[in-house]
Design an enzyme around this catalytic site. Structure first.
Site, PDB file in Angstrom:
ATOM      1  N   ASP A   8       0.874  -1.166   0.000  1.00  0.00           N
ATOM      2  CA  ASP A   8       0.000   0.000   0.000  1.00  0.00           C
ATOM      3  C   ASP A   8       0.919   1.226   0.000  1.00  0.00           C
ATOM      4  O   ASP A   8       2.077   1.116  -0.448  1.00  0.00           O
ATOM      5  CB  ASP A   8      -0.952  -0.045   1.197  1.00  0.00           C
ATOM      6  CG  ASP A   8      -2.259   0.677   0.890  1.00  0.00           C
ATOM      7  OD1 ASP A   8      -2.309   1.402  -0.115  1.00  0.00           O
ATOM      8  OD2 ASP A   8      -3.226   0.543   1.654  1.00  0.00           O
ATOM      9  N   GLU A  10       0.105   4.553   2.180  1.00  0.00           N
ATOM     10  CA  GLU A  10      -0.104   5.528   3.261  1.00  0.00           C
ATOM     11  C   GLU A  10       0.802   5.289   4.458  1.00  0.00           C
ATOM     12  O   GLU A  10       1.085   6.213   5.218  1.00  0.00           O
ATOM     13  CB  GLU A  10      -1.570   5.494   3.711  1.00  0.00           C
ATOM     14  CG  GLU A  10      -2.566   5.997   2.674  1.00  0.00           C
ATOM     15  CD  GLU A  10      -2.991   4.953   1.651  1.00  0.00           C
ATOM     16  OE1 GLU A  10      -2.411   3.848   1.635  1.00  0.00           O
ATOM     17  OE2 GLU A  10      -3.902   5.244   0.859  1.00  0.00           O
ATOM     18  N   HIS A 104      -1.710   0.927   6.505  1.00  0.00           N
ATOM     19  CA  HIS A 104      -2.215   2.021   7.343  1.00  0.00           C
ATOM     20  C   HIS A 104      -3.380   1.533   8.186  1.00  0.00           C
ATOM     21  O   HIS A 104      -3.898   0.438   7.971  1.00  0.00           O
ATOM     22  CB  HIS A 104      -2.664   3.185   6.452  1.00  0.00           C
ATOM     23  CG  HIS A 104      -3.659   2.738   5.426  1.00  0.00           C
ATOM     24  ND1 HIS A 104      -4.994   2.596   5.707  1.00  0.00           N
ATOM     25  CD2 HIS A 104      -3.488   2.336   4.142  1.00  0.00           C
ATOM     26  CE1 HIS A 104      -5.603   2.138   4.626  1.00  0.00           C
ATOM     27  NE2 HIS A 104      -4.718   1.969   3.666  1.00  0.00           N
ATOM     28  N   HIS A 116      -8.254   4.743   6.327  1.00  0.00           N
ATOM     29  CA  HIS A 116      -9.430   4.326   5.565  1.00  0.00           C
ATOM     30  C   HIS A 116      -9.480   2.809   5.544  1.00  0.00           C
ATOM     31  O   HIS A 116      -8.497   2.151   5.886  1.00  0.00           O
ATOM     32  CB  HIS A 116      -9.419   4.887   4.136  1.00  0.00           C
ATOM     33  CG  HIS A 116      -8.267   4.444   3.307  1.00  0.00           C
ATOM     34  ND1 HIS A 116      -7.016   4.999   3.405  1.00  0.00           N
ATOM     35  CD2 HIS A 116      -8.157   3.477   2.383  1.00  0.00           C
ATOM     36  CE1 HIS A 116      -6.203   4.400   2.557  1.00  0.00           C
ATOM     37  NE2 HIS A 116      -6.867   3.461   1.931  1.00  0.00           N
ATOM     38  N   GLU A 135      -7.507  -2.759   6.550  1.00  0.00           N
ATOM     39  CA  GLU A 135      -7.188  -3.539   5.353  1.00  0.00           C
ATOM     40  C   GLU A 135      -6.358  -4.780   5.687  1.00  0.00           C
ATOM     41  O   GLU A 135      -6.503  -5.815   5.036  1.00  0.00           O
ATOM     42  CB  GLU A 135      -6.495  -2.637   4.330  1.00  0.00           C
ATOM     43  CG  GLU A 135      -7.483  -1.624   3.772  1.00  0.00           C
ATOM     44  CD  GLU A 135      -6.879  -0.499   2.955  1.00  0.00           C
ATOM     45  OE1 GLU A 135      -5.684  -0.572   2.613  1.00  0.00           O
ATOM     46  OE2 GLU A 135      -7.612   0.457   2.655  1.00  0.00           O
TER      47      GLU A 135
HETATM   48 ZN   LIG Z   1      -5.042   1.317   1.723  1.00  0.00          ZN
END
Ligand SMILES: [Zn+2]
Length: 274
Positions: A8, A10, A104, A116, A135
């Protein structure tokens, strides 16, 4: 030894704003270089401890953030979209371990940079068997299906905290402390990379201690949306039960099926979220 890596963005040290990880700016290009360095550090560390090949799944936004030539030479890169298994495309039972790089925290975490859970414009909260997950927890459904342990997780402190539930024995490397959703105290990139390199090596050395994620049966996957319309739309999917105006639930034994239903929900509600 084969390692599967989902990247990812972030959770990379130095990243604190959407402009650094989206779009087509100099800031974004710099962000990509920070991500690439952390990813290569993980592969260098794992290779030094005996890993022989890597499949890297570029899992953020356009899924074209990584440049093939800049990656470790033993890496195969999955890039672009659409991918049926999304952030976990390419994983199968032939892998020895999963790494999550640049991850994140979930949307509801108190202090998580750029938090998120897949889509911040649609998903308010996700729970698996009553536990709030981000996630890492959702993607662990796929790792559970293929019986592969999550051996390394990198990101901010919120990421490390949330990953404990699904991968208690994983090396969890904290590269920044979130102050708020858009501010963090970041390690110097070289220090972050050094820690990731060491963590990846340790993860490979301690592979015998790592267990694949386990979810109690049945799996209850609960999704709360920003609006009631999104929950109504999600109920078009077979097996969805409406628990409240904005909340739906899926229940079943098949962890891959649960993940696929979630991904369907994310894609389906995207039209209402834009
Ligand atoms: Zn993500």
């Amino acid at each position: 030894m084969k390692i599967y890596i989902s990247t990812d963005f972030e959770g990379v040290s130095g990243i604190v704003a959407w402009e650094q990880i989206l779009g087509d700016s100099a800031e974004y290009a710099y962000g990509c270089s920070l991500l690439t360095d952390e990813l290569n550090a993980a592969m260098d560390g794992a290779a030094a401890a005996g890993a022989t090949s890597f499949v890297v799944n570029d899992s953020h936004a356009s899924m074209r953030n990584l440049k093939p030539r800049e990656l470790h030479q033993q890496a195969t890169l999955i890039s672009g979209a659409f991918k049926p298994l999304y952030m976990m495309q390419g994983l199968d039972s032939s892998f020895d371990a999963v790494f999550f790089i640049g991850y994140h925290g979930s949307i509801g975490h108190e202090r998580a940079i750029l938090s998120h859970s897949y889509n911040p414009k649609a998903i308010w909260e996700v729970k698996i068997n009553g536990t709030i997950v981000g996630e890492s927890g959702l993607n662990a459904l796929v790792a559970a299906h293929f019986n592969v342990p999550i051996a390394l997780v990198t990101g901010d402190a919120a990421t490390a905290e949330e990953a404990e539930w699904i991968a208690p024995a994983a090396e969890r490397i904290v590269v920044k402390e979130s102050i708020s959703r858009f501010a963090a105290t970041n390690l110097h990139p070289e220090v972050a990379c050094a820690r990731i390199r060491e963590g990846a090596a340790a993860a490979v050395r301690r592979l015998a201690e790592q267990q694949p994620p386990r979810f109690s049966d049945p799996i209850e996957l609960e999704v709360t949306f920003l609006t009631a319309d999104m929950a109504a739309m999600a109920c078009w999917i077979d097996g969805a039960t409406r628990l409240g105006p904005r909340t739906i639930q899926f229940r079943g034994s098949d962890s891959l099926g649960m993940f696929q239903r979630f991904v369907t929900v994310v894609n389906l509600t995207r039209g209402l979220a834009e």
